[in-house]
Scaffold this motif. Sequence first.
Motif, PDB file in Angstrom:
ATOM      1  N   GLU A 114      17.779 -12.755  48.113  1.00 13.68           N
ATOM      2  CA  GLU A 114      18.400 -11.537  48.627  1.00 13.68           C
ATOM      3  C   GLU A 114      18.522 -11.541  50.144  1.00 13.68           C
ATOM      4  OE1 GLU A 114      17.680  -7.208  47.420  1.00 13.68           O
ATOM      5  OE2 GLU A 114      16.553  -8.395  45.959  1.00 13.68           O
ATOM      6  N   GLU A 115      17.427 -11.849  50.796  1.00 18.82           N
ATOM      7  CA  GLU A 115      17.412 -11.842  52.256  1.00 18.82           C
ATOM      8  C   GLU A 115      18.397 -12.870  52.823  1.00 18.82           C
ATOM      9  OE1 GLU A 115      14.180 -12.869  55.674  1.00 18.82           O
ATOM     10  OE2 GLU A 115      13.466 -11.672  53.970  1.00 18.82           O
ATOM     11  N   ALA A 116      18.390 -14.081  52.271  1.00 23.12           N
ATOM     12  CA  ALA A 116      19.302 -15.124  52.746  1.00 23.12           C
ATOM     13  C   ALA A 116      20.753 -14.747  52.465  1.00 23.12           C
ATOM     14  CB  ALA A 116      18.957 -16.458  52.091  1.00 23.12           C
ATOM     15  N   LEU A 117      21.015 -14.244  51.274  1.00 23.56           N
ATOM     16  CA  LEU A 117      22.379 -13.888  50.880  1.00 23.56           C
ATOM     17  C   LEU A 117      22.958 -12.783  51.765  1.00 23.56           C
ATOM     18  CD1 LEU A 117      24.133 -15.048  48.625  1.00 23.56           C
ATOM     19  CD2 LEU A 117      23.517 -13.082  47.238  1.00 23.56           C
ATOM     20  N   ALA A 118      22.104 -11.887  52.215  1.00 22.57           N
ATOM     21  CA  ALA A 118      22.558 -10.771  53.050  1.00 22.57           C
ATOM     22  C   ALA A 118      23.141 -11.237  54.385  1.00 22.57           C
ATOM     23  CB  ALA A 118      21.401  -9.803  53.292  1.00 22.57           C
ATOM     24  N   THR A 119      22.793 -12.440  54.822  1.00 17.82           N
ATOM     25  CA  THR A 119      23.278 -12.943  56.115  1.00 17.82           C
ATOM     26  C   THR A 119      24.611 -13.684  55.995  1.00 17.82           C
ATOM     27  OG1 THR A 119      22.141 -15.080  55.965  1.00 17.82           O
ATOM     28  CG2 THR A 119      20.885 -13.231  56.884  1.00 17.82           C
ATOM     29  N   ILE A 120      25.084 -13.903  54.773  1.00 14.25           N
ATOM     30  CA  ILE A 120      26.302 -14.689  54.551  1.00 14.25           C
ATOM     31  C   ILE A 120      27.513 -13.768  54.488  1.00 14.25           C
ATOM     32  CG2 ILE A 120      27.470 -16.286  52.978  1.00 14.25           C
ATOM     33  CD1 ILE A 120      24.629 -17.141  52.030  1.00 14.25           C
ATOM     34  N   PRO A 121      28.550 -14.041  55.295  1.00 15.72           N
ATOM     35  CA  PRO A 121      29.766 -13.221  55.244  1.00 15.72           C
ATOM     36  C   PRO A 121      30.474 -13.335  53.890  1.00 15.72           C
ATOM     37  CG  PRO A 121      29.727 -14.602  57.215  1.00 15.72           C
ATOM     38  CD  PRO A 121      28.605 -15.063  56.324  1.00 15.72           C
ATOM     39  N   ARG A 122      31.252 -12.323  53.572  1.00 15.14           N
ATOM     40  CA  ARG A 122      32.040 -12.318  52.330  1.00 15.14           C
ATOM     41  C   ARG A 122      32.980 -13.519  52.280  1.00 15.14           C
ATOM     42  NH1 ARG A 122      32.163  -7.679  49.450  1.00 15.14           N
ATOM     43  NH2 ARG A 122      34.222  -8.113  48.638  1.00 15.14           N
ATOM     44  N   ASN A 123      33.308 -13.931  51.042  1.00 14.53           N
ATOM     45  CA  ASN A 123      34.316 -14.971  50.778  1.00 14.53           C
ATOM     46  C   ASN A 123      33.966 -16.339  51.361  1.00 14.53           C
ATOM     47  OD1 ASN A 123      35.985 -13.030  49.426  1.00 14.53           O
ATOM     48  ND2 ASN A 123      36.567 -12.290  51.445  1.00 14.53           N
ATOM     49  N   LYS A 124      32.707 -16.626  51.505  1.00 11.91           N
ATOM     50  CA  LYS A 124      32.267 -17.931  52.005  1.00 11.91           C
ATOM     51  C   LYS A 124      31.755 -18.779  50.845  1.00 11.91           C
ATOM     52  CE  LYS A 124      33.108 -17.512  56.349  1.00 11.91           C
ATOM     53  NZ  LYS A 124      34.036 -18.398  57.023  1.00 11.91           N
ATOM     54  N   ALA A 125      31.517 -20.059  51.123  1.00  5.31           N
ATOM     55  CA  ALA A 125      30.976 -20.980  50.116  1.00  5.31           C
ATOM     56  C   ALA A 125      29.484 -21.177  50.379  1.00  5.31           C
ATOM     57  CB  ALA A 125      31.707 -22.311  50.173  1.00  5.31           C
ATOM     58  N   LYS A 138      20.710 -11.050  39.416  1.00  6.87           N
ATOM     59  CA  LYS A 138      21.094 -10.243  40.585  1.00  6.87           C
ATOM     60  C   LYS A 138      21.840 -11.104  41.606  1.00  6.87           C
ATOM     61  CE  LYS A 138      19.282  -6.982  43.923  1.00  6.87           C
ATOM     62  NZ  LYS A 138      18.094  -6.290  44.432  1.00  6.87           N
ATOM     63  N   LEU A 139      21.358 -12.331  41.833  1.00 10.77           N
ATOM     64  CA  LEU A 139      22.035 -13.249  42.751  1.00 10.77           C
ATOM     65  C   LEU A 139      23.463 -13.513  42.283  1.00 10.77           C
ATOM     66  CD1 LEU A 139      22.034 -15.504  45.056  1.00 10.77           C
ATOM     67  CD2 LEU A 139      21.425 -17.044  43.186  1.00 10.77           C
ATOM     68  N   LEU A 140      23.643 -13.786  41.004  1.00 10.36           N
ATOM     69  CA  LEU A 140      24.967 -14.087  40.472  1.00 10.36           C
ATOM     70  C   LEU A 140      25.905 -12.884  40.588  1.00 10.36           C
ATOM     71  CD1 LEU A 140      23.854 -16.122  37.322  1.00 10.36           C
ATOM     72  CD2 LEU A 140      24.564 -17.006  39.563  1.00 10.36           C
ATOM     73  N   ARG A 141      25.394 -11.699  40.279  1.00  8.79           N
ATOM     74  CA  ARG A 141      26.214 -10.476  40.419  1.00  8.79           C
ATOM     75  C   ARG A 141      26.624 -10.263  41.875  1.00  8.79           C
ATOM     76  NH1 ARG A 141      22.304  -8.293  37.114  1.00  8.79           N
ATOM     77  NH2 ARG A 141      21.356  -7.213  38.880  1.00  8.79           N
ATOM     78  N   ARG A 169      29.340 -12.695  43.058  1.00  5.57           N
ATOM     79  CA  ARG A 169      30.666 -12.289  42.564  1.00  5.57           C
ATOM     80  C   ARG A 169      31.182 -11.066  43.328  1.00  5.57           C
ATOM     81  NH1 ARG A 169      32.411 -15.536  38.768  1.00  5.57           N
ATOM     82  NH2 ARG A 169      31.056 -16.153  37.056  1.00  5.57           N
ATOM     83  N   ARG A 170      30.314 -10.085  43.520  1.00  7.86           N
ATOM     84  CA  ARG A 170      30.714  -8.859  44.204  1.00  7.86           C
ATOM     85  C   ARG A 170      31.222  -9.150  45.612  1.00  7.86           C
ATOM     86  NH1 ARG A 170      29.253  -5.215  47.730  1.00  7.86           N
ATOM     87  NH2 ARG A 170      27.282  -6.132  48.365  1.00  7.86           N
ATOM     88  N   ARG A 171      30.625 -10.128  46.270  1.00  6.85           N
ATOM     89  CA  ARG A 171      30.986 -10.438  47.648  1.00  6.85           C
ATOM     90  C   ARG A 171      32.015 -11.554  47.765  1.00  6.85           C
ATOM     91  NH1 ARG A 171      26.079 -11.517  50.726  1.00  6.85           N
ATOM     92  NH2 ARG A 171      27.488 -11.380  52.486  1.00  6.85           N
ATOM     93  N   GLY A 172      32.529 -12.026  46.633  1.00  3.13           N
ATOM     94  CA  GLY A 172      33.574 -13.037  46.657  1.00  3.13           C
ATOM     95  C   GLY A 172      33.097 -14.402  47.130  1.00  3.13           C
ATOM     96  N   LEU A 173      31.821 -14.694  46.941  1.00  2.00           N
ATOM     97  CA  LEU A 173      31.280 -15.980  47.367  1.00  2.00           C
ATOM     98  C   LEU A 173      31.592 -17.058  46.343  1.00  2.00           C
ATOM     99  CD1 LEU A 173      27.738 -14.804  48.548  1.00  2.00           C
ATOM    100  CD2 LEU A 173      29.777 -15.200  49.960  1.00  2.00           C
ATOM    101  N   SER A 174      31.831 -18.264  46.827  1.00  2.00           N
ATOM    102  CA  SER A 174      31.885 -19.435  45.958  1.00  2.00           C
ATOM    103  C   SER A 174      30.475 -20.003  45.972  1.00  2.00           C
ATOM    104  CB  SER A 174      32.871 -20.463  46.502  1.00  2.00           C
ATOM    105  OG  SER A 174      34.177 -19.952  46.444  1.00  2.00           O
ATOM    106  N   LEU A 175      29.780 -19.868  44.854  1.00  2.00           N
ATOM    107  CA  LEU A 175      28.373 -20.249  44.760  1.00  2.00           C
ATOM    108  C   LEU A 175      28.221 -21.483  43.886  1.00  2.00           C
ATOM    109  CD1 LEU A 175      25.326 -19.602  45.249  1.00  2.00           C
ATOM    110  CD2 LEU A 175      25.451 -18.170  43.182  1.00  2.00           C
ATOM    111  N   VAL A 176      27.646 -22.525  44.452  1.00  7.93           N
ATOM    112  CA  VAL A 176      27.349 -23.753  43.711  1.00  7.93           C
ATOM    113  C   VAL A 176      25.827 -23.841  43.608  1.00  7.93           C
ATOM    114  CG1 VAL A 176      27.580 -26.264  43.642  1.00  7.93           C
ATOM    115  CG2 VAL A 176      29.435 -24.859  44.609  1.00  7.93           C
ATOM    116  N   VAL A 177      25.313 -23.933  42.386  1.00 10.51           N
ATOM    117  CA  VAL A 177      23.865 -23.956  42.153  1.00 10.51           C
ATOM    118  C   VAL A 177      23.482 -25.294  41.551  1.00 10.51           C
ATOM    119  CG1 VAL A 177      21.920 -22.848  40.981  1.00 10.51           C
ATOM    120  CG2 VAL A 177      23.870 -21.465  41.736  1.00 10.51           C
ATOM    121  N   VAL A 178      22.504 -25.959  42.170  1.00  6.96           N
ATOM    122  CA  VAL A 178      22.000 -27.255  41.711  1.00  6.96           C
ATOM    123  C   VAL A 178      20.669 -27.044  40.995  1.00  6.96           C
ATOM    124  CG1 VAL A 178      21.114 -29.509  42.458  1.00  6.96           C
ATOM    125  CG2 VAL A 178      23.091 -28.503  43.609  1.00  6.96           C
TER     126      VAL A 178
END
Length: 181
Positions: free
Chosen positions: A67-78, A108-111, A114-123
């Motif tokens: 949550e904390e890390a995700l909050a620092t990422i701008p919308r629509n980023k990878a 919650k991370l996945l939701r 999507r809500r913020r338009g991020l392209s999320l790649v999970v390893v």
Amino acid sequence: MIVFVGGGARSGKSRLAESLTLEAAPGRCYYMATASHSDDEMRERIERHQARRDERWVTLEAPLDFEEALATIPRNKAVLLDCLTLWASQLLFAAELSEDEGVARLEKLLREARRRGLSLVVVSNDLNEALLPDDPVVWRFVAFLQRLHRVLAREADSVIEVVAGHGIEWKPRGASKQEAP
């Protein structure tokens, strides 16, 4: 877009995931690192991964709290999250959270992605390929990790298994979000 990249240890998952992340959005990409510098081998692996990434990458340390890390990422980023396996082990054994709490955090991370338009790649590692030791702690961890994988695979737009550096797409984009029985 959410992509799940899985496979065995040292199969080339991270390299493929880095390429997919760079292709997903122009400009800066974000690397959510779940590893901690626990021993010499892990320090070496972290340094190898860091050496591959150039100035396009911003690294965010997220050993437990997405949550904390995700909050620092701008919308629509990878965003590349590497790796779910380490995060899961830290949740169960360091933070001592329940499996249900871990699943809820992943959902919650996945939701939020999507809500913020991020392209999320999970390893993540597939630890279920070999015979497991007869140890209840190992069995509990693998069962938890596989539960996370099922959630991730159901929600992902694409599921890719990496074998010897090559990706095999098991769930192509546009496939339904049905969970395997």
